[in-house]
Scaffold this motif. Sequence first.
Motif, PDB file in Angstrom:
ATOM      1  N   GLY A   1       0.818  -1.209   0.000  1.00 21.78           N
ATOM      2  CA  GLY A   1       0.000   0.000   0.000  1.00 21.78           C
ATOM      3  C   GLY A   1       0.848   1.254   0.000  1.00 21.78           C
ATOM      4  O   GLY A   1       1.826   1.366  -0.747  1.00 21.78           O
ATOM      5  N   GLU A   2       0.484   2.213   0.874  1.00 20.01           N
ATOM      6  CA  GLU A   2       1.213   3.478   0.923  1.00 20.01           C
ATOM      7  C   GLU A   2       2.613   3.323   1.510  1.00 20.01           C
ATOM      8  O   GLU A   2       3.427   4.245   1.435  1.00 20.01           O
ATOM      9  N   ARG A   3       2.903   2.158   2.081  1.00 17.45           N
ATOM     10  CA  ARG A   3       4.235   1.910   2.635  1.00 17.45           C
ATOM     11  C   ARG A   3       5.215   1.395   1.569  1.00 17.45           C
ATOM     12  O   ARG A   3       6.358   1.080   1.894  1.00 17.45           O
ATOM     13  N   LEU A   4       4.770   1.336   0.316  1.00 12.11           N
ATOM     14  CA  LEU A   4       5.621   0.773  -0.731  1.00 12.11           C
ATOM     15  C   LEU A   4       6.996   1.434  -0.812  1.00 12.11           C
ATOM     16  O   LEU A   4       8.003   0.719  -0.904  1.00 12.11           O
ATOM     17  N   PRO A   5       7.122   2.771  -0.769  1.00 16.11           N
ATOM     18  CA  PRO A   5       8.470   3.362  -0.815  1.00 16.11           C
ATOM     19  C   PRO A   5       9.364   2.874   0.321  1.00 16.11           C
ATOM     20  O   PRO A   5      10.541   2.569   0.107  1.00 16.11           O
ATOM     21  N   ALA A   6       8.824   2.776   1.536  1.00 12.72           N
ATOM     22  CA  ALA A   6       9.626   2.323   2.674  1.00 12.72           C
ATOM     23  C   ALA A   6       9.979   0.850   2.540  1.00 12.72           C
ATOM     24  O   ALA A   6      11.118   0.436   2.830  1.00 12.72           O
ATOM     25  N   VAL A   7       9.016   0.035   2.094  1.00 11.20           N
ATOM     26  CA  VAL A   7       9.259  -1.399   1.927  1.00 11.20           C
ATOM     27  C   VAL A   7      10.338  -1.643   0.882  1.00 11.20           C
ATOM     28  O   VAL A   7      11.269  -2.431   1.095  1.00 11.20           O
ATOM     29  N   LEU A   8      10.234  -0.942  -0.256  1.00 10.37           N
ATOM     30  CA  LEU A   8      11.234  -1.125  -1.308  1.00 10.37           C
ATOM     31  C   LEU A   8      12.598  -0.597  -0.887  1.00 10.37           C
ATOM     32  O   LEU A   8      13.630  -1.182  -1.233  1.00 10.37           O
ATOM     33  N   THR A   9      12.619   0.505  -0.149  1.00 15.81           N
ATOM     34  CA  THR A   9      13.898   1.053   0.305  1.00 15.81           C
ATOM     35  C   THR A   9      14.644   0.050   1.162  1.00 15.81           C
ATOM     36  O   THR A   9      15.853  -0.185   0.980  1.00 15.81           O
TER      37      THR A   9
END
Length: 263
Positions: free
Chosen positions: A76-84
Motif C-alpha cells: 500500500g502506501e508503505r511501498l516506498p519504505a518497503v522497497l527502500t
Amino acid sequence: MSDASSGIKLAVVDGIARITLDRPEVGNALDLPMARALLDAATRCATDAAIRCVVLTGNGKLFCAGGDVGLMGSAGERLPAVLTELIAVHHAAVARLARMAKPLVTLVNGPAAGAGFSLAMLGDVVLSARSAHYTAAYGAIGLTADGGLSWLLPRLVGLRRAQEIILTNRRIKADEAKAIGLVTRIVDDETLAEEGATLAVRLVDAPMAAYGAARALLHDSFDTAFETQLDRELQSMAAAAAGEAREGLAALLAKRLPDFTGA
C-alpha cells in the motif's frame, strides 16, 4: 548447508560455495528474509578463507523473477519504505558478491527478470540454460532498475542496447543474450549443473589472490584513467609476484601442476 526456509541455500564443499535461490513456488522472487539471507551468504563467501569460488543458481523453473510483487502489492502506501529496505539489503549482498576477491559463476537455470536479471549478469562467467530468457521488467510496473542493472548493462552491451532493453522490457532469448554479450555461453538445460561444476572445480584450484585482483582491475577499469590503470596494474603485478606467482613459476619450472591452495 544453511536453512532453506529463508529462501537461500548455501552449501560449501571442497572450497566451492554454492548459493541457491530457493523460493521456487514464487519463481525465486526476492522478499526481505531472502535478501537478508543472501547478504549473509555473500558475506560468508567474501570472508571465509576456505571458500575459493562461488556459484550462484536458482531452484525450479526460474532463475529469479525479481522482487516479490506480492509483497509490493500488499504494501500500500508503505511501498516506498518497503522497497527502500528490501533494495538496501539486496544491494549490500550484490556489492559483497561483486567486490569479493573470488570468482563468481552464475548458472542461469531459467528465466531471469528485474533484480534476477542483474543477479544473473553479476557473474564473471555466466552460463545460460538454453531455456533461459532475460527481461528488465521494471517499466511494466512503473519502477526503475535496481541490483546494479543500470551499471552492468551499458558495460556489457553498450548504452544504446541497454536503453532499449530497459525501456521496452522486451524478452531476450538465450541465443540473442549470447550474441550481444550478456552471457558467456549457452548450455543445454540438462547439462547446466554438470558444466557449472566442472568450471567451478577449475576455478577453485586457481590463484585466488591474483583472480581477486583481476576482478577488481576489470571492475574499475571503466572509471579509471588509462595512466592510473597502468599504475594499478603495476602494483597488482608486484603484489602477485610476492605471493602466488612464486608457486606458479616454481611449478612451471619443475614441470608439475601448481598448488595455489597452499600458496
